[in-house]
Scaffold this motif. Structure first.
Motif, PDB file in Angstrom:
ATOM      1  N   THR A 294     -18.894   7.972  -3.859  1.00  0.00           N
ATOM      2  CA  THR A 294     -17.571   7.407  -4.067  1.00  0.00           C
ATOM      3  C   THR A 294     -17.414   6.860  -5.482  1.00  0.00           C
ATOM      4  O   THR A 294     -16.317   6.575  -5.924  1.00  0.00           O
ATOM      5  N   THR A 298     -11.774   9.792  -8.898  1.00  0.00           N
ATOM      6  CA  THR A 298     -11.035  10.766  -8.105  1.00  0.00           C
ATOM      7  C   THR A 298     -10.721  12.048  -8.866  1.00  0.00           C
ATOM      8  O   THR A 298     -10.952  13.135  -8.374  1.00  0.00           O
TER       9      THR A 298
ATOM     10  N   MET B 143      -2.770   4.422   4.394  1.00  0.00           N
ATOM     11  CA  MET B 143      -3.374   3.398   3.537  1.00  0.00           C
ATOM     12  C   MET B 143      -3.196   2.020   4.156  1.00  0.00           C
ATOM     13  O   MET B 143      -4.103   1.188   4.129  1.00  0.00           O
ATOM     14  N   ALA B 147      -6.192  -0.378   5.282  1.00  0.00           N
ATOM     15  CA  ALA B 147      -6.274  -1.765   4.819  1.00  0.00           C
ATOM     16  C   ALA B 147      -6.464  -2.684   6.026  1.00  0.00           C
ATOM     17  O   ALA B 147      -7.240  -3.641   5.989  1.00  0.00           O
ATOM     18  N   ALA B 152      -9.641   0.199   2.882  1.00  0.00           N
ATOM     19  CA  ALA B 152      -8.721   0.845   1.937  1.00  0.00           C
ATOM     20  C   ALA B 152      -9.472   1.476   0.766  1.00  0.00           C
ATOM     21  O   ALA B 152      -9.099   2.540   0.285  1.00  0.00           O
ATOM     22  N   GLU B 153     -10.551   0.828   0.346  1.00  0.00           N
ATOM     23  CA  GLU B 153     -11.258   1.340  -0.845  1.00  0.00           C
ATOM     24  C   GLU B 153     -12.092   2.588  -0.538  1.00  0.00           C
ATOM     25  O   GLU B 153     -12.601   3.236  -1.432  1.00  0.00           O
ATOM     26  N   LYS B 154     -12.216   2.940   0.752  1.00  0.00           N
ATOM     27  CA  LYS B 154     -13.003   4.125   1.124  1.00  0.00           C
ATOM     28  C   LYS B 154     -12.122   5.336   1.404  1.00  0.00           C
ATOM     29  O   LYS B 154     -12.604   6.347   1.930  1.00  0.00           O
ATOM     30  N   GLU B 156     -10.946   7.749  -0.189  1.00  0.00           N
ATOM     31  CA  GLU B 156     -11.286   9.054  -0.758  1.00  0.00           C
ATOM     32  C   GLU B 156     -12.669   9.535  -0.339  1.00  0.00           C
ATOM     33  O   GLU B 156     -13.072  10.633  -0.704  1.00  0.00           O
ATOM     34  N   GLN B 166     -18.262   1.632   9.705  1.00  0.00           N
ATOM     35  CA  GLN B 166     -17.086   2.020   8.920  1.00  0.00           C
ATOM     36  C   GLN B 166     -16.440   3.258   9.523  1.00  0.00           C
ATOM     37  O   GLN B 166     -15.211   3.339   9.636  1.00  0.00           O
TER      38      GLN B 166
END
Lengths: 310, 265
Positions: A294, A298, B143, B147, B152-154, B156, B166
């Motif tokens: 991660t 992106t 999103m 959240a 939210a930060e995962k 992608e 998770q």
């Protein structure tokens, strides 16, 4: 009496620290001896290739980019790609039929596999080429009912289309079995997860199961593609001017059999190398897509997404 | 906040979910025997019991991942998997069943995230493919849900880059994206390392507080005691007894319940 310690009175009882002492690496004398033997064998083989007069490397060089050879090469590529694409599409359909709950679909697909895996591709090629003897007119219509259009079989079945038929149908049977194995390797939980978000069976199949199944079968399919490339050489029996047949045509005129077979061999190896590299690249790309950390930004990562989805 | 819903058990309103004398066999194995339960809007029902008692099968019969071979499940008064045509009851077409399933989210013990899709794509898949939601809007809603479950930060990342806890929270977000009326949880924390269980239970507790109707098959007795409005004890395919957490944990009527609770507590 049970032995609880193997330590004997002879063992050193003095602790000796290894700190600061650099250990000596293990030596591998047999690596060198085995390597030397291999190098010798390879060298003598290369020596044979280069010095044997009958190879006629000058003739090989002069025919390597001959227009007849190159057009044969193009035909070989066309045959490989077309037969493979048709075979794979049919293979997916047959695989889905094999896994269907409908016993009629299962039986028909089983018979299809039985037949097209059982009949040698060479026999099929000749058979399809002579289809006109069996069925002089091909027509589209309702079975036992009216026909909408029809063609003379001899105009439809050229040596090229007969070759495609024979190769693609054989491939469809093998592809079907691989794809079925791929579909079955995707866990049942994936299907259920799709169903519980309200997807239909066909949506689950298209969007969840098949993308994962195809990823699993890339290595065997790549393997098949390479063997398909070589199976296309069978079409020389139908006088289809593929790579091998073009080489044969030339050496039947100038009697340089070995050099022209070498020309064909070189091109087959070149194509095979390209396909192997392509397969490796594809596998690496699909793997990269799932395992890039991660931490990668992106924009950079999207470039790994295959098939232009980025 | 959930108080008005909780009173629903005492007033004669229609249950959101009714399981009525459901039976299920696997071969000669009689897995569910005349199981009945009612779940009212906003209620949290926890189903407890030893492994092999049919808890998961019950859950899977509710949304027809397994077809019950006796009895009916009703969602909002309509039988699941069947539809009325006059006085006759006909088996549904798969597309109609899919419409009913959309109203019941489900979270599995093994997460079952789609490994070839990013976390955010896992969440947007249902809305885009099934509901035809606009892609940008689906991503925006996804999103917000991510959240909500604290991930939210995962968005992608791919599922295999996440810990089990998770992944399970993403699975919850994926179910919520379909805006279900009812959530089914099939031992959502049983596959998790002990230190990850808390995060998932926190998310579920928040959902309960928001008034989501939930049926939770669980081994987490503390969670059941704290969050459930109604606890059902199952053993050998039967609904042995049910009651409020105070009743069931405090003064179980049945011997089987008592011995089970003695073993797990």
């Amino acid at each position: 009496m049970t032995v609880i310690s193997r330590r004997t009175a002879g063992d050193s009882l003095v602790f000796r620290s290894a700190e600061g002492v650099r250990p000596v690496a293990r030596r591998h004398p047999w690596w060198w001896i085995g390597g030397a033997v291999l190098v010798l064998l390879i060298a003598s083989f290369i020596h044979l290739l280069v010095t044997n007069e009958n190879m006629r490397w000058s003739v090989v060089a002069s025919y390597l980019f001959d227009t007849e050879i190159l057009s044969g090469l193009l035909t070989t590529i066309e045959l490989t790609v077309l037969a493979m694409v048709i075979g794979l599409v049919l293979g997916v359909v047959i695989a889905i039929m094999r896994l269907s709950a409908n016993p009629l679909f299962r039986t028909v697909s089983w018979l299809w596999l039985w037949f097209f895996r059982g009949v040698p591709p060479l026999v099929q090629l000749v058979f399809w080429f002579n289809l006109a003897t069996l069925i002089p007119v091909l027509s589209i219509g309702i079975p036992f009912g009216p026909t909408f259009a029809s063609w003379d079989t001899n105009t439809v079945i050229t040596s090229f289309s007969a070759a495609i038929l024979g190769l693609a149908l054989t491939e469809s049977a093998y592809a079907a079995e691989m794809i079925r194995a791929g579909i079955q390797a995707v866990s049942k939980g994936q299907t259920e997860a799709g169903l519980v978000v309200g997807m239909s069976q066909s949506q689950v199949l298209r969007r969840i199961v098949l993308p994962q199944a195809l990823r699993i079968v890339i290595p065997p399919i790549g393997n098949d593609l390479i063997s398909m490339l070589k199976f296309t050489s069978l079409v020389s029996v139908l006088a289809t001017p593929d790579l091998l047949y073009s080489a044969q045509m030339i050496y039947s005129r100038n009697y340089q059999t070995i050099p022209l077979l070498l020309v064909a061999t070189i091109w087959y190896l070149v194509l095979c190398t390209l396909l192997t590299l392509g397969q490796q690249q594809l596998e690496r790309r699909l793997k990269a897509k799932r395992t890039t950390g991660t931490a990668v930004p992106t924009t950079k990562r999207l470039r790994f997404v295959p098939m232009g989805r980025a | 906040m959930t108080q008005p819903h909780r009173q629903a058990t005492e007033t004669p309103v229609m249950p959101l979910l009714r399981v009525d004398k459901v039976n299920k066999h696997f071969g000669h194995n009689h897995v569910l025997r005349d199981v009945s339960l009612d779940v009212y809007c906003g209620q949290v029902q926890c189903v407890i019991g030893p492994s092999g008692s049919g808890k998961s099968t019950l859950l899977r019969c509710i949304n027809w991942l397994e077809v019950p071979d006796g009895g009916y499940v009703y969602l909002d008064g309509q039988p699941v998997g069947y539809r009325w045509k006059g006085d006759a009851l006909h088996e549904m077409k798969p597309a109609q069943l899919a419409v009913q399933r959309r109203r019941m989210g489900m979270v599995f013990q093994g997460f079952h995230l789609f490994p070839h899709k990013q976390v955010i794509e896992n969440v947007t898949e249902g809305p885009i493919v099934v509901n035809g939601t606009d892609r940008d809007q689906a991503r925006e809603e996804a999103m917000a849900l991510l959240a909500k479950v604290g991930l939210a930060e995962k968005a992608e990342a791919y599922p295999e880059q996440l810990s089990g806890g998770q992944q399970q929270r993403v699975a919850i977000a994926r179910s919520l994206a379909m805006k279900p009326d009812l959530m089914l949880f099939d031992e959502p924390t049983s596959a998790l390392d002990p230190e990850l269980v808390g995060d998932v239970l926190d998310v579920m507790r928040d959902l309960a507080t928001d008034g989501m109707t939930m049926v939770v098959v669980t081994h987490e007795m503390a969670f059941a005691r704290e969050v459930a409005d109604q606890v059902v004890f199952m053993d050998e395919g039967c609904c042995v007894e049910s009651g409020t957490p105070e009743e069931l944990f405090g003064s179980p009527a049945e011997q089987r319940t008592r011995s089970f609770l003695a073993r797990v507590q």
